[in-house]
Scaffold this motif. Structure first.
Motif, PDB file in Angstrom:
ATOM      1  N   ALA A   1       4.718  -8.979  12.290  1.00 13.42           N
ATOM      2  CA  ALA A   1       4.815  -7.781  11.427  1.00 13.42           C
ATOM      3  C   ALA A   1       3.874  -7.805  10.232  1.00 13.42           C
ATOM      4  O   ALA A   1       3.494  -6.763   9.718  1.00 13.42           O
ATOM      5  CB  ALA A   1       6.255  -7.621  10.942  1.00 13.42           C
TER       6      ALA A   1
ATOM      7  N   SER B   1       0.831  -1.222   0.000  1.00 11.71           N
ATOM      8  CA  SER B   1       0.000   0.000   0.000  1.00 11.71           C
ATOM      9  C   SER B   1       0.862   1.267   0.000  1.00 11.71           C
ATOM     10  O   SER B   1       0.324   2.374   0.024  1.00 11.71           O
ATOM     11  CB  SER B   1      -0.940   0.022   1.202  1.00 11.71           C
ATOM     12  OG  SER B   1      -0.216   0.311   2.380  1.00 11.71           O
TER      13      SER B   1
ATOM     14  N   THR C   1       8.344  -0.886  -2.733  1.00  9.77           N
ATOM     15  CA  THR C   1       8.478  -2.330  -2.984  1.00  9.77           C
ATOM     16  C   THR C   1       8.678  -2.632  -4.473  1.00  9.77           C
ATOM     17  O   THR C   1       8.594  -3.786  -4.879  1.00  9.77           O
ATOM     18  CB  THR C   1       7.227  -3.095  -2.493  1.00  9.77           C
ATOM     19  OG1 THR C   1       6.071  -2.556  -3.153  1.00  9.77           O
ATOM     20  CG2 THR C   1       7.049  -3.003  -0.991  1.00  9.77           C
TER      21      THR C   1
END
Ligand SMILES: Cc1cc2nc3c(=O)[nH]c(=O)nc-3n(C[C@H](O)[C@H](O)[C@H](O)COP(=O)(O)OP(=O)(O)OC[C@H]3O[C@@H](n4cnc5c(N)ncnc54)[C@H](O)[C@@H]3O)c2cc1C
Length: 488
Positions: free
Chosen positions: A137, A100, A106
């Motif tokens: 996480a 997101s 990424t």
């Protein structure tokens, strides 16, 4: 940066080539169902929510390139296995939460292997005595909040992307939630963590309410954007859900009065759980027919929460301050309108219709904000009258605030829009730096802000690179992000 690759060409190349040689070996050491190299999985993980990437995707182009594989470990030891494997085989790695991020954090540019955290998604322990939660996480933000609310608690971190992001991603991007003025930002919430370092070693900073044992190791990983290792577990402060929430919407004669009121609220040591001041364009959007008239075109939404006595006292004091700056109380309807969609993406419709939409969040001291806003608005309007640039101020502090800008421009050819989009970023970043602001309040750097990171951090950027070399001598972790280009 690599040349533009069309999705069609990437598909053809993937069909013509077999999976990387090392994939079978990796599949044999972690479950084969969780290491992928099929085209659709690679494509899905080739981009995040960087608006520029969405424009490219809309035109059937990749943002960068495809990753070489997507691996989904389910435990700390599996993450260690994957990381050791990557280091031994000299493979670059991109830690991945939910994709997101809005700065391309990424996005692969050299066929990196994506290591996704979404199978590490458990709330491990809610410690009611010490009011902390231990969480894996890869846990989705909403899932964490639901687990806490079941027991009457909240973590107080409510990013707009709460439903589509992970706790590890919040930390890696140094995020900020909509109630930051009350609960703080992510760095105020994290009191322990575990990280798998590029060497494969597990680094643990155990929970302590505070420690004075050298510089903070936790802070090193808050905002690390995957360049120092993979965050696998976090310990976070939690709070009792507030007994009371008091809402108020105030209209002001202008931005300056609104900003002065917001500053005085924060300097009076009040802690609103929501403080959002909108410029005229955004006030019209949320205010619709509820703004009184042209004499008060700017609107501020306030929410105070806590015990009845505290919320009432704080709201009362804040309203008094606002009135001193010419504020008038109006209907709470605009706040209700915002609350209904506060966790939704507002760009989908616009981008799907062919338009261009982006957000840029910066922060600056109170003394700089009014002029910085005026100069940015004027510079963009003069050069690109077709672009609608508006702003709101949320995440307020005693010394300044975040200025969150939205730019919208109508459907047009990419060849015309993309240079304009790039230039608007340049105008905003340059003026922000000139006014002594910071180039990002909470979205981070990814790769898209690489152009400006050195000017902001100066020698501090060299320090970051030295830390990177010490922790990741092969420069394998998220290469090129945070402006840390590989040395090749
Ligand atoms: C509509 C919308 C609204 C948003 N609103 C907000 C907001 O209000 N506040 C806010 O702060 N942000 C907001 N964001 C930005 C984004 O959602 C956040 O930055 C979020 O924290 C990213 O989480 P993620 O799990 O999706 O991370 P990803 O996008 O998957 O990754 C982001 C970066 O973190 C790294 N990373 C992810 N997980 C790990 C890990 N376990 N270990 C090490 N590195 C890791 C990645 O390598 C990458 O560099 C918004 C985004 C959208 C699309």
């Amino acid at each position: 940066m690599s040349a533009v690759v069309t999705i069609e060409n990437a598909r053809k190349t993937a069909a013509a080539n077999s999976a990387p040689e090392w994939l079978a070996e990796l599949q044999s050491i972690i479950s084969p169902n969780h290491a992928f190299a099929d085209f659709e999985t690679l494509l899905e993980h080739s981009r995040d929510r960087l608006p520029f990437g969405r424009f490219r995707h809309r035109s059937n182009q990749l943002t960068g390139v495809l990753p070489s594989a997507v691996v989904k470990p389910a435990s700390v030891s599996e993450v260690q296995t994957v990381v050791k494997f990557a280091t031994e085989h000299n493979l670059s790695v991109i830690p991945y939460g939910s994709g997101s991020g809005v700065l391309g954090g990424t996005v692969p540019f050299q066929g990196e292997m994506i290591v996704a955290s979404n199978r590490m998604n458990h709330v491990i322990e809610i410690d009611e005595t010490n009011r902390v939660v231990r969480v894996e996480a890869g846990t989705n933000g909403r899932a964490l909040e639901v687990a806490l609310r079941d027991k009457g608690y909240t973590c107080g971190h409510y990013p707009q992307s709460m439903d589509m992001s992970t706790v590890g991603g919040w930390v890696a991007c140094r995020g900020s939630g909509q109630s930051s003025s009350r609960y703080g930002n992510i760095e105020d919430m994290i009191v322990g963590l575990k990280v798998v370092l590029p060497s494969g070693e597990l680094l643990e900073v155990r929970h302590a309410p505070r420690r004075s044992v050298g510089p903070s190791i936790i802070e090193l990983f808050i905002g690390s954007e995957g360049v120092f290792g993979i965050i696998v577990e976090l310990t976070m402060r939690i709070w009792r859900l507030p007994a009371q929430e008091i809402n108020a919407v105030i209209a002001f004669p202008g931005i300056e009065q609104g900003l002065n009121a917001a500053r005085d609220v924060m300097q009076a040591e009040l802690r609103p759980s929501i403080l959002r001041l909108y410029d005229k364009g955004e006030s019209e959007r949320w205010g619709q027919g509820d703004l009184p008239d042209e004499t008060h075109p700017v609107m501020c939404m306030l929410v105070f929460s806590g015990s009845h006595a505290v919320a009432e006292a704080e709201a009362g004091l804040a309203i008094e301050i606002c009135k001193k700056h010419g504020g008038v109380i109006i209907s709470n309807e605009p706040l209700r309108r915002w609350q209904k969609v506060r966790f939704e993406s507002h760009s989908e419709e616009f981008v799907n219709a062919g338009g261009f939409y982006d957000t840029i969040e910066i922060a600056a001291p109170w003394s700089a904000l009014p002029e910085m806003y005026a100069k940015i608005q004027a510079a963009v309007a003069k050069k690109y009258p077709v672009v609608q640039l508006n702003a709101h101020w949320s995440h307020a502090y005693s010394d300044g605030a975040c200025m969150y800008m939205t730019s919208k421009f109508p459907a047009m050819a990419d060849e015309q829009a993309l240079p304009m989009h790039s230039d608007i970023w340049d105008i905003v970043m340059k003026l922000c730096l000139e006014f002594g602001g910071t180039i990002s309040h909470h979205h981070g750097i990814g790769y898209f802000r690489n152009r400006w990171i050195r000017e902001e951090l100066k020698f501090g950027h060299d320090v970051l690179f030295e830390l990177k070399r010490a922790l990741d001598p092969g420069l394998l972790f998220n290469p090129g992000k945070l402006g840390l280009e590989s040395e090749a």
